[in-house]
Design an enzyme around this catalytic site. Structure first.
Site, PDB file in Angstrom:
ATOM      1  CE  LYS A  76     -57.204  41.394  23.418  1.00 60.23           C
ATOM      2  NZ  LYS A  76     -57.188  42.084  24.654  1.00 60.23           N
ATOM      3  CB  SER A 151     -58.371  45.173  22.723  1.00 58.01           C
ATOM      4  OG  SER A 151     -57.797  44.726  24.165  1.00 58.01           O
ATOM      5  CB  SER A 175     -58.832  45.504  26.780  1.00 60.10           C
ATOM      6  OG  SER A 175     -58.401  46.472  26.065  1.00 60.10           O
TER       7      SER A 175
END
Length: 466
Positions: A76, A151, A175
């Protein structure tokens, strides 16, 4: 089954047995990325194809022994992976190449995985909608005109489309859970302290965000969770852990499940979401679980007030060095920064007292229930060109993130929460629900998720891409 849609657990087993090579898996992975990533924009900052094939070939020669040995993974884009850009989706950091791995990335590599690139995020990870001015928007594979959430949106899409078998993410305000729900995969927010983040800045006060795993099955979630879990001696709140993999499904018979639904009317949902979750609860009850509706255990407006205070305090602490570059920050970052900088010490204290009161009440709740359940999102994936969800039905949202209030009760307390897929709505879009447990009950929650997965295997309904 297509190689890249097979489980990480099976892929590692076959590579260890010699019936599959890391090189062959890397070739298949890169071919799959070539076929579909251009349609969804989930993986960014990729390494070169030949370099990755060479790394996989070297792993084959060295012997595949680690728990993640030979598995391709993209990190990520909020975390550092040496040799890759860490943009955080912001022009401020675009083009900056990480000199070293973060703790989590280092553990993933030590477990034998091969880092191939990064997964896309919202700018600074703010907002459950993955778009930014550096890499653009990531699209929902079930409808590319819709948001994939965030996210950890790039990670969830990479899993749903068979570009990765496992993916890391992070979760402050849903997220790991919102994008899992919107992409028909599993996302696990572990108990706070189980997975260490970086020992940078304050390591005592902020207990909201955590790193965690995503996959197409709870068994693969457990595989990655074990690789990244365990205390770090530089941090004060590390948690001693026991392995969760290999994961055995729990027997649902006799398990007590509490359903919090709309929190006594305090939470608004778009049509169809509660009905879909109710049907999932009925399936659990048919398998022998004892499912009961719960009255609101705590005032949700107090939880929200505590949350937005502690979140702004935490986010502002991270963004404060950029206060002089407001023109380079998106509106939500400026909003968090200004709120956080304006807080008094006593306002933060009062918010923490509310959190403490809620923790005490939740602990009593788990004396009676093995898990409590809420939907993973209050809305369906919305158009990709909208910055956030401005209203739910007739109710206008008063912040850029209020539409995700349903994830806050678990986040505020650092509770383990697994988002499990529960099917599709009228427009063919996925949804999920959160299975939430007592702090430290990570293995139990994953085992409940494994039982659900054996009953349903929703991720087997793949998007029509490629």
């Amino acid at each position: 089954m297509q190689t890249t849609f097979r489980s990480a657990t099976d892929l590692v087993r076959d590579m260890r047995a010699g019936s599959l090579t890391a090189e062959a898996l890397m070739e298949a992975t890169l071919d799959r990325i070539d076929a579909v990533n251009g349609q969804v924009n989930a993986i960014v900052s990729m390494a070169g194809r030949q370099d990755l094939i060479d790394q996989a070939r070297a792993a084959d020669r060295a012997g595949l022994t680690g728990p993640l040995a030979g598995l391709p993974i993209a990190i990520k884009d909020l975390a550092n992976a040496a040799g890759f850009e860490t943009s955080q989706g912001s022009p401020v950091f675009a083009g900056q190449i990480a000199a070293k791995d973060d703790i989590m990335t280092a553990r993933i590599r030590q477990a034998g995985a091969i880092v191939i690139g990064k997964t896309n995020v919202p700018e600074f990870g703010l907002g459950s909608h993955t778009f930014n001015p550096v890499h653009g928007a990531t699209r929902n594979p079930y409808d590319p005109a819709r948001s994939c959430g965030g996210s950890s949106g790039g990670a969830a899409v990479a899993l749903a489309t068979g570009m990765l078998a496992i993916a890391d993410g992070s979760d402050m305000m849903g997220s790991l859970r919102n994008p899992a729900a919107w992409n028909n995969v599993y996302g696990f927010r572990p108990s706070w302290g189980r997975v260490p983040s970086e020992a940078i800045g304050d390591n005592f006060l902020h207990q909201l965000s955590t790193l965690g795993p995503m996959a197409r099955s709870p068994g693969d979630v457990a595989l990655l969770l074990d690789a990244i879990s365990g205390p770090d001696p530089r941090q004060p709140h590390g948690m001693a852990v026991s392995p969760t993999a290999p994961l055995d499904a729990a027997a649902l018979k006799g398990r007590r499940i509490g359903w919090l639904g709309d929190w006594g009317g305090a939470l608004d949902y778009e049509p169809g979401i509660l009905d879909l979750c109710r049907r999932a609860l009925d399936q659990m009850a048919d398998a022998g679980a004892i499912v009961e509706d719960l009255a609101p255990p705590f005032a949700l407006d107090r939880i929200w007030d505590s949350w937005i205070t502690l979140r702004s305090w935490s986010v502002a602490g991270g963004l404060a060095p950029l206060a002089g570059r407001r023109a380079d920050l998106k509106d939500s970052a400026i909003w968090e920064l200004d709120r956080g900088l304006a807080l008094s010490a006593m306002e933060v204290h009062r918010a923490s007292v509310i959190r403490s009161d809620w923790f005490t009440r939740a602990a009593a709740l788990f004396d009676s229930y093995d898990a409590v359940i809420l939907p993973s999102a209050q809305v369906w994936p919305f158009p990709v060109d909208e910055p956030f969800k401005a209203r739910i039905n007739d109710r206008e949202m008063d912040t850029y993130h209020r539409w995700m209030e349903v994830v806050v009760p678990a986040s505020l307390l650092g509770l383990p929460a697994l988002s499990v897929p529960v099917g599709f709505g009228a427009e063919g879009l996925p949804m999920g629900m959160q299975i939430i447990g007592r702090r430290g009950a990570d293995a139990d929650i994953l085992a409940l998720g494994a039982a659900w997965h054996e009953m349903t295997d929703w991720p087997g309904r793949r998007p029509a891409l490629g």
